[in-house]
Structure formats: structure tokens, C-alpha cells
Design a protein around this motif. Structure first.
Motif, PDB file in Angstrom:
ATOM      1  N   VAL A 188      -2.136   2.368  -3.574  1.00 51.52           N
ATOM      2  CA  VAL A 188      -3.450   1.733  -3.554  1.00 51.52           C
ATOM      3  C   VAL A 188      -3.698   1.198  -2.161  1.00 51.52           C
ATOM      4  CG1 VAL A 188      -4.903  -0.075  -4.537  1.00 51.52           C
ATOM      5  CG2 VAL A 188      -3.253   1.105  -5.986  1.00 51.52           C
ATOM      6  N   GLU A 242      -9.821   2.583   0.270  1.00 50.73           N
ATOM      7  CA  GLU A 242     -10.329   3.528  -0.736  1.00 50.73           C
ATOM      8  C   GLU A 242     -11.517   2.977  -1.489  1.00 50.73           C
ATOM      9  OE1 GLU A 242      -7.119   4.694  -3.227  1.00 50.73           O
ATOM     10  OE2 GLU A 242      -5.810   5.188  -1.550  1.00 50.73           O
ATOM     11  N   ALA A 243     -11.800   1.689  -1.365  1.00 46.61           N
ATOM     12  CA  ALA A 243     -12.901   1.093  -2.116  1.00 46.61           C
ATOM     13  C   ALA A 243     -13.880   0.424  -1.179  1.00 46.61           C
ATOM     14  CB  ALA A 243     -12.387   0.060  -3.129  1.00 46.61           C
ATOM     15  N   LEU A 281      -9.873  -4.382 -11.773  1.00 49.50           N
ATOM     16  CA  LEU A 281      -9.392  -4.158 -10.407  1.00 49.50           C
ATOM     17  C   LEU A 281      -9.017  -2.695 -10.184  1.00 49.50           C
ATOM     18  CD1 LEU A 281      -7.192  -7.353 -10.127  1.00 49.50           C
ATOM     19  CD2 LEU A 281      -9.158  -6.848  -8.666  1.00 49.50           C
ATOM     20  N   ALA A 330      -6.691  -0.465   0.490  1.00 49.50           N
ATOM     21  CA  ALA A 330      -7.980  -1.150   0.485  1.00 49.50           C
ATOM     22  C   ALA A 330      -9.102  -0.273   0.997  1.00 49.50           C
ATOM     23  CB  ALA A 330      -7.895  -2.424   1.336  1.00 49.50           C
ATOM     24  N   PHE A 359      -3.501  -5.175  -5.707  1.00 52.89           N
ATOM     25  CA  PHE A 359      -4.927  -5.119  -6.046  1.00 52.89           C
ATOM     26  C   PHE A 359      -5.753  -6.267  -5.461  1.00 52.89           C
ATOM     27  CE2 PHE A 359      -2.960  -2.485  -9.326  1.00 52.89           C
ATOM     28  CZ  PHE A 359      -3.791  -1.371  -9.284  1.00 52.89           C
ATOM     29  N   ARG A 395     -12.120  -0.758  -9.566  1.00 54.64           N
ATOM     30  CA  ARG A 395     -12.623  -0.997  -8.206  1.00 54.64           C
ATOM     31  C   ARG A 395     -11.820  -0.226  -7.161  1.00 54.64           C
ATOM     32  NH1 ARG A 395     -13.987  -7.394  -7.242  1.00 54.64           N
ATOM     33  NH2 ARG A 395     -15.541  -7.684  -8.901  1.00 54.64           N
ATOM     34  N   SER A 396     -10.532  -0.079  -7.400  1.00 52.47           N
ATOM     35  CA  SER A 396      -9.672   0.541  -6.388  1.00 52.47           C
ATOM     36  C   SER A 396      -9.988   2.020  -6.182  1.00 52.47           C
ATOM     37  CB  SER A 396      -8.205   0.402  -6.808  1.00 52.47           C
ATOM     38  OG  SER A 396      -7.878   1.302  -7.855  1.00 52.47           O
ATOM     39  N   ALA A 410     -13.883  -3.455  -1.132  1.00 53.75           N
ATOM     40  CA  ALA A 410     -12.593  -4.112  -0.886  1.00 53.75           C
ATOM     41  C   ALA A 410     -12.799  -5.477  -0.269  1.00 53.75           C
ATOM     42  CB  ALA A 410     -11.749  -3.249   0.051  1.00 53.75           C
ATOM     43  N   THR A 412       0.814  -1.214   0.000  1.00 54.94           N
ATOM     44  CA  THR A 412       0.000   0.000   0.000  1.00 54.94           C
ATOM     45  C   THR A 412       0.853   1.272   0.000  1.00 54.94           C
ATOM     46  OG1 THR A 412      -0.141   0.139   2.435  1.00 54.94           O
ATOM     47  CG2 THR A 412      -1.791  -1.212   1.300  1.00 54.94           C
ATOM     48  N   PHE A 414      -9.150  -5.740  -3.640  1.00 61.75           N
ATOM     49  CA  PHE A 414     -10.321  -5.321  -4.413  1.00 61.75           C
ATOM     50  C   PHE A 414     -10.957  -6.474  -5.191  1.00 61.75           C
ATOM     51  CE2 PHE A 414      -7.171  -1.979  -4.022  1.00 61.75           C
ATOM     52  CZ  PHE A 414      -7.893  -1.048  -3.289  1.00 61.75           C
TER      53      PHE A 414
END
Length: 239
Positions: free
Chosen positions: A228, A232-233, A162, A230, A83, A165-166, A236, A8, A86
Motif C-alpha cells: 500500500v 495510489e490514492a 481505508l 500513499a 493505511f 480509499r487506498s 491520501a 509501504t 489514506f
């Protein structure tokens, strides 16, 4: 803590971006530059003679392929780590597809090694036979390209999904990976079954232009802004 410890972090993403650049440079050298210097279209005997005259350059091209494939394997795992939150199943499938692509590329080194042997050791076959064998091996190598492009198209579709989705990767780049990735499949279908199709050539070329720009943009994003997480979505962790 090293750059590989936490997927991350921006340092992790930067390493992935550097690997993209390594793949681009090594791929340009081994796939475009070296064949451009040694291949005589439609004349396998002259091509074999050109390789015999410059075996070091041909071997460097093979070395570029090895560098590219090694970077592909590491990058595939890094993208999976980035990823996976996600969509575990989707990320695993994307990983396998990219590793399959690298495996096909590795298998393609065998006919290249045989071509080099034919060019540098006249005792292996007569002059006419050597040219025929080299042409056959070159066709095998081309068929390998058709195969790895199918796996790469699958990888790009799933990676693009993916990335969407992120919510971290710019949406335009993610869509470009999904849409443009079809260019590799179109090119393989054209080369395998419809070699004379102008329509497929135009469609495939346009899609490949889209995905090339998207991959360059994605690599630059990884190098400059990539991170990226997790959190943020909202989806996730779901496949």
C-alpha cells in the motif's frame, strides 16, 4: 533495514499477513478446539470435572489466547502504519478500536484463570458452589465476547473504508470487510437482548460468513500481493 521499517513495502505487508495467520490458528485452538473438548453444554459441574481432568489443555487454551492477543496488538499498529496516509483520523480510530478489542480479550483471561483454580483446587469452594461459581464466570466470559465483537465491528468498518480509499486492496474484499463486519454487531445484539431470535441468527450468520471470507482474502492478499503506497490514492493524507 528490517521488515518493520517501511509500511509501504511488500515485506511489511507479508509480516502483517503472517500475523493474521497466527491469530487465525491461535484463535481456532483457544476459542473453538479447547472449549469443544472440555465444555459440557448445560452442565457446569461436568465441565468443571472435565477441566480438572485435563488442566493442561485448558491452560494451553489460555496460552493460545495470549498468543492471539499479542499478535492482535502488533497487527493493529501495522495496519495503522499501512493505511494512515489514506485518513489519519480514521486509521487512528481503527487502531484504538482493535486495541480496545484486545484489551477486553485480556480482561476475559481473569475469569478463565478463576475457573481453572476452581477446577484444580477443591478447597476453594464446595462441590455445588464451585459449579455455580464456574457457571457465573463462564457467563462473564461470554459477556466479554459480546463487548469485544462491538469494537471489532467498528474496526472492520473503518479498515474497510481505508482499504477502499487506498485503491490497492481488491474492492470486493474491502466492501466485504465493511458489510460483513456488521455481523459481529448483530451477533452481540442477538446474544445480549434477543437470544431466541432466529432472524438475527440467520442475518448475523450470513454476515459473519461474508466477513470471514473477506478477512481470509485480505490476509492472503497481504501475504502474496500486499503493498500500500500513499501515491495510489488521490485523497491520501485526508481524514
Amino acid at each position: 533495514m528490517t521488515a518493520f521499517d517501511d509500511p509501504t513495502t511488500r515485506s511489511f505487508a507479508r509480516v502483517a499477513g503472517v500475523l493474521y495467520l497466527v491469530i487465525a490458528v491461535a484463535g481456532f485452538f483457544s476459542i473453538l478446539y479447547v472449549p469443544g473438548q472440555l465444555t459440557v453444554p448445560g452442565d457446569p459441574a461436568s465441565t468443571l470435572a472435565a477441566i480438572a481432568a485435563r488442566p493442561g489443555l485448558f491452560a494451553l487454551g489460555v496460552g493460545g489466547d495470549v498468543v492471539m492477543m499479542t499478535a492482535e496488538v502488533v497487527l493493529a499498529v501495522m495496519l495503522f502504519a499501512m493505511f494512515r496516509p489514506f485518513g489519519a483520523v480514521l486509521a487512528t480510530a481503527a487502531l484504538v478500536a482493535r486495541l480496545m478489542m484486545a484489551a477486553v480479550m485480556a480482561a476475559m483471561l481473569l475469569p478463565q484463570a478463576a475457573i481453572l483454580a476452581l477446577a484444580t483446587d477443591p478447597s476453594l469452594a464446595g462441590e455445588g458452589q464451585a459449579a455455580w461459581l464456574a457457571a457465573t464466570l463462564a457467563r462473564m466470559d461470554a459477556a466479554g465476547v459480546w463487548v469485544w465483537q462491538v469494537f471489532f465491528a467498528l474496526h472492520l468498518w473503518m479498515l474497510g473504508a481505508l482499504a477502499l480509499r487506498s485503491r490497492a486492496v481488491p474492492r470486493l474484499l474491502a466492501i466485504g470487510l465493511v458489510v460483513g463486519g456488521a455481523g459481529y454487531l448483530v451477533d452481540s445484539v442477538r446474544a445480549f437482548a434477543f437470544d431466541g431470535s432466529m432472524a438475527l441468527s440467520v442475518i448475523g450468520g450470513a454476515l459473519l460468513a461474508v466477513v470471514t471470507l473477506s478477512e481470509i482474502g485480505f490476509a492472503l492478499w497481504l501475504l502474496t500481493r500486499g503493498r500500500v503506497a500513499a501515491s495510489e490514492a488521490p485523497m491520501a493524507g485526508r481524514a
